[in-house]
Motif scaffolding. Structure first.
Motif, PDB file in Angstrom:
ATOM      1  N   ILE A   1      13.195  56.115 -10.184  1.00 26.54           N
ATOM      2  CA  ILE A   1      12.163  55.844 -11.185  1.00 26.54           C
ATOM      3  C   ILE A   1      10.846  56.392 -10.663  1.00 26.54           C
ATOM      4  CG2 ILE A   1      11.053  54.064 -12.598  1.00 26.54           C
ATOM      5  CD1 ILE A   1      13.331  52.160 -11.607  1.00 26.54           C
TER       6      ILE A   1
ATOM      7  N   LEU B   1       7.055  46.284 -14.764  1.00 25.47           N
ATOM      8  CA  LEU B   1       8.151  47.248 -14.706  1.00 25.47           C
ATOM      9  C   LEU B   1       9.030  46.996 -13.483  1.00 25.47           C
ATOM     10  CD1 LEU B   1       9.517  49.801 -15.843  1.00 25.47           C
ATOM     11  CD2 LEU B   1       7.947  51.146 -14.410  1.00 25.47           C
TER      12      LEU B   1
ATOM     13  N   VAL C   1      14.883  53.083 -18.576  1.00 21.64           N
ATOM     14  CA  VAL C   1      15.355  53.151 -17.197  1.00 21.64           C
ATOM     15  C   VAL C   1      16.751  52.536 -17.079  1.00 21.64           C
ATOM     16  CG1 VAL C   1      14.985  52.268 -14.854  1.00 21.64           C
ATOM     17  CG2 VAL C   1      13.049  53.177 -16.170  1.00 21.64           C
TER      18      VAL C   1
ATOM     19  N   SER D   1       6.638  55.284 -22.106  1.00 27.69           N
ATOM     20  CA  SER D   1       6.536  54.752 -20.740  1.00 27.69           C
ATOM     21  C   SER D   1       5.313  53.859 -20.554  1.00 27.69           C
ATOM     22  CB  SER D   1       6.471  55.906 -19.724  1.00 27.69           C
ATOM     23  OG  SER D   1       5.224  56.588 -19.791  1.00 27.69           O
TER      24      SER D   1
ATOM     25  N   GLY E   1       7.907  58.490 -15.929  1.00 29.56           N
ATOM     26  CA  GLY E   1       6.947  58.157 -16.980  1.00 29.56           C
ATOM     27  C   GLY E   1       5.608  58.821 -16.730  1.00 29.56           C
TER      28      GLY E   1
ATOM     29  N   PHE F   1       9.846  50.955 -21.475  1.00 23.67           N
ATOM     30  CA  PHE F   1      10.240  51.909 -20.434  1.00 23.67           C
ATOM     31  C   PHE F   1      11.406  51.357 -19.618  1.00 23.67           C
ATOM     32  CE2 PHE F   1       9.194  54.334 -16.372  1.00 23.67           C
ATOM     33  CZ  PHE F   1       9.755  55.515 -16.839  1.00 23.67           C
TER      34      PHE F   1
ATOM     35  N   TRP G   1       1.909  58.704 -17.817  1.00 25.26           N
ATOM     36  CA  TRP G   1       0.979  57.849 -18.538  1.00 25.26           C
ATOM     37  C   TRP G   1      -0.214  58.607 -19.117  1.00 25.26           C
ATOM     38  CZ3 TRP G   1       0.616  52.934 -14.900  1.00 25.26           C
ATOM     39  CH2 TRP G   1       1.860  52.282 -14.932  1.00 25.26           C
TER      40      TRP G   1
ATOM     41  N   ILE H   1       6.597  56.881 -11.904  1.00 25.34           N
ATOM     42  CA  ILE H   1       5.528  56.768 -12.893  1.00 25.34           C
ATOM     43  C   ILE H   1       4.338  57.593 -12.416  1.00 25.34           C
ATOM     44  CG2 ILE H   1       6.196  54.536 -13.851  1.00 25.34           C
ATOM     45  CD1 ILE H   1       4.081  53.268 -11.986  1.00 25.34           C
TER      46      ILE H   1
ATOM     47  N   VAL I   1       9.232  60.827 -19.670  1.00 23.88           N
ATOM     48  CA  VAL I   1       8.885  60.042 -20.852  1.00 23.88           C
ATOM     49  C   VAL I   1       7.374  59.934 -20.968  1.00 23.88           C
ATOM     50  CG1 VAL I   1       9.279  57.843 -22.027  1.00 23.88           C
ATOM     51  CG2 VAL I   1      11.010  58.740 -20.445  1.00 23.88           C
TER      52      VAL I   1
END
Length: 262
Positions: free
Chosen positions: A39, A27, A260, A250, A9, A256, A11, A41, A246
């Motif tokens: 995963i 999350l 996932v 996300s 993700g 999100f 941001w 971010i 994403v």
């Protein structure tokens, strides 16, 4: 060869520190037990240490409750290729690593479009990422006009060859490539899963030519461009789509998490 999916993700320039912490906490709770995919971010720079600390606190709590630790890792959205110096406003790979990140997005189309990044500067940044043991997520993609002129793979070929110029396959072992057609980023438009699969196959074939079959078969190629909960499963059903990068979807933990947990 089995490749572990990576759902990442980005941001972008959203979320204050407290918002970032609240989002990653939610999350993590929503993805407990998700153990067959990675995963990542990428918060804004200033939120990276806060998110890192929150994940540490959560994992300690999960251990006490006999829960599986979170598989969420942290990425930065950019870096500068020098480790230090008189480069006002820039952030180096060692600084990113020290803040708690393990990944870094490099060459996003918004960086190319708004900040003048070139394939050559991206190549330098990839080298800097590896020097600091960061996993680079190298973004490539064509504009709508290039797509309409049927120049998609000409553009991708150039971006890959120039962006990875001078590297050996053993130096690129943790590299991730993200194919993000510029015309699909934040527009609601998305390529069909068959179109993405065809392009990813061509990317993998090029990487095989450049670095050999073992490298090309082990490298993860993500798709990005208006990825949502309702299209992720179809995308991930394809052999050469190894995950997603994403954007807007996300920013909300529940949305999100659905991506996932496709």
């Amino acid at each position: 060869m089995t490749r572990t999916p990576l759902i990442a993700g980005n941001w972008k320039m959203f979320k204050m520190g407290s918002e970032a912490v609240n989002t990653v906490r939610k999350l993590a709770e929503l993805t407990i037990g998700t153990n067959n995919r990675d995963i990542m971010i990428a918060p804004p720079f200033l939120a990276i240490p806060l998110v890192y600390q929150e994940l540490n606190n959560l994992n300690n709590a999960f251990k006490k409750e006999n829960k599986t630790e979170s598989r969420i890792s942290i990425g930065a959205q950019n870096l500068y290729h020098e480790n230090q110096g008189a480069y006002t406003g820039e952030v180096s790979a060692p600084m990113i690593k020290d803040a708690g990140a393990t990944h870094v997005i490099i060459g996003h189309s918004e960086r190319r479009q708004y900040f003048g990044e070139t394939d050559e500067s991206i190549c330098k940044k990839i080298g800097a990422a590896f020097e600091s043991d960061l996993t680079p997520v190298m973004c490539i993609g064509e504009t709508e006009s290039e797509k309409n002129e049927e120049k998609t793979f000409y553009v991708l070929d150039k971006q890959i060859r120039n962006g990875l110029k001078g590297f050996r396959s053993d130096e690129l072992s943790s590299l991730v490539i993200a194919y993000e057609p510029v015309w699909a980023i934040g527009t609601g438009k998305t390529a069909t899963s068959d179109q993405v699969e065809d392009i990813h196959k061509k990317i993998r074939s090029l990487l095989k030519e450049m670095f050999g079959v073992e490298f090309s078969e082990s490298l993860r190629i993500l798709y990005g461009g208006s990825v949502k909960p309702d299209n992720i499963a179809d995308l991930m059903s394809k052999q050469n789509i190894d995950g997603a990068l994403v954007g807007g979807a996300s920013l909300d933990a529940e949305t999100f998490a659905k991506i996932v947990n496709f």
